[in-house]
Scaffold this motif. Sequence first.
Motif, PDB file in Angstrom:
ATOM      1  N   UNK A  41     -48.033  29.345  14.425  1.00 52.62           N
ATOM      2  CA  UNK A  41     -47.661  27.952  14.153  1.00 52.62           C
ATOM      3  C   UNK A  41     -48.760  26.982  14.542  1.00 52.62           C
ATOM      4  N   UNK A  42     -49.291  27.170  15.740  1.00 54.41           N
ATOM      5  CA  UNK A  42     -50.401  26.306  16.186  1.00 54.41           C
ATOM      6  C   UNK A  42     -51.608  26.499  15.267  1.00 54.41           C
ATOM      7  N   UNK A  43     -51.915  27.741  14.937  1.00 53.61           N
ATOM      8  CA  UNK A  43     -53.067  28.018  14.071  1.00 53.61           C
ATOM      9  C   UNK A  43     -52.904  27.433  12.675  1.00 53.61           C
ATOM     10  N   UNK A  44     -51.705  27.582  12.106  1.00 53.02           N
ATOM     11  CA  UNK A  44     -51.472  27.083  10.743  1.00 53.02           C
ATOM     12  C   UNK A  44     -51.480  25.557  10.695  1.00 53.02           C
ATOM     13  N   UNK A  45     -50.747  24.930  11.597  1.00 49.49           N
ATOM     14  CA  UNK A  45     -50.703  23.468  11.615  1.00 49.49           C
ATOM     15  C   UNK A  45     -52.076  22.894  11.963  1.00 49.49           C
ATOM     16  N   UNK A  46     -52.710  23.467  12.967  1.00 53.57           N
ATOM     17  CA  UNK A  46     -54.033  22.990  13.366  1.00 53.57           C
ATOM     18  C   UNK A  46     -55.070  23.177  12.279  1.00 53.57           C
ATOM     19  N   UNK A  47     -55.013  24.310  11.593  1.00 56.74           N
ATOM     20  CA  UNK A  47     -55.943  24.556  10.493  1.00 56.74           C
ATOM     21  C   UNK A  47     -55.757  23.554   9.361  1.00 56.74           C
ATOM     22  N   UNK A  48     -54.499  23.237   9.062  1.00 53.86           N
ATOM     23  CA  UNK A  48     -54.228  22.246   8.015  1.00 53.86           C
ATOM     24  C   UNK A  48     -54.734  20.861   8.427  1.00 53.86           C
ATOM     25  N   UNK A  49     -54.535  20.514   9.690  1.00 56.68           N
ATOM     26  CA  UNK A  49     -55.015  19.217  10.176  1.00 56.68           C
ATOM     27  C   UNK A  49     -56.542  19.164  10.151  1.00 56.68           C
ATOM     28  N   UNK A  50     -57.195  20.228  10.594  1.00 55.24           N
ATOM     29  CA  UNK A  50     -58.670  20.268  10.522  1.00 55.24           C
ATOM     30  C   UNK A  50     -59.151  20.133   9.084  1.00 55.24           C
TER      31      UNK A  50
END
Length: 104
Positions: A64-73
């Motif tokens: 979840x952190x990786x997916x959301x963070x990747x989308x934000x980046x």
Amino acid sequence: MSWLFLIAAGIFEMLGVGSISRFNLNKDKKSLLMLFLTFGSSFIFLYLAMKNLPMGISYAIWTGIGAAGGAILGMLFYGESKDWRRIIFIGVILASVIGLKLIG
């Protein structure tokens, strides 16, 4: 401490996703090294977190952190869409991660 390891694993996962985009653009040794270091660190911290946390919760929060963070980046640095619906669904992912932490 396990929760801090899990958060660190998620942050490195997010940075790993960003480093994939960087490597696709540059194809240099520095970008490749960054790719290996970020994902390697992510797996190490996930391993440390899973010594005390259940696998299901750990994996869900990590991704979840990786997916959301990747989308934000992607939105901030790689010109990806900043559509309001996309932002809402990223918020849903983050709310789910927080919810899992609260019940875990």
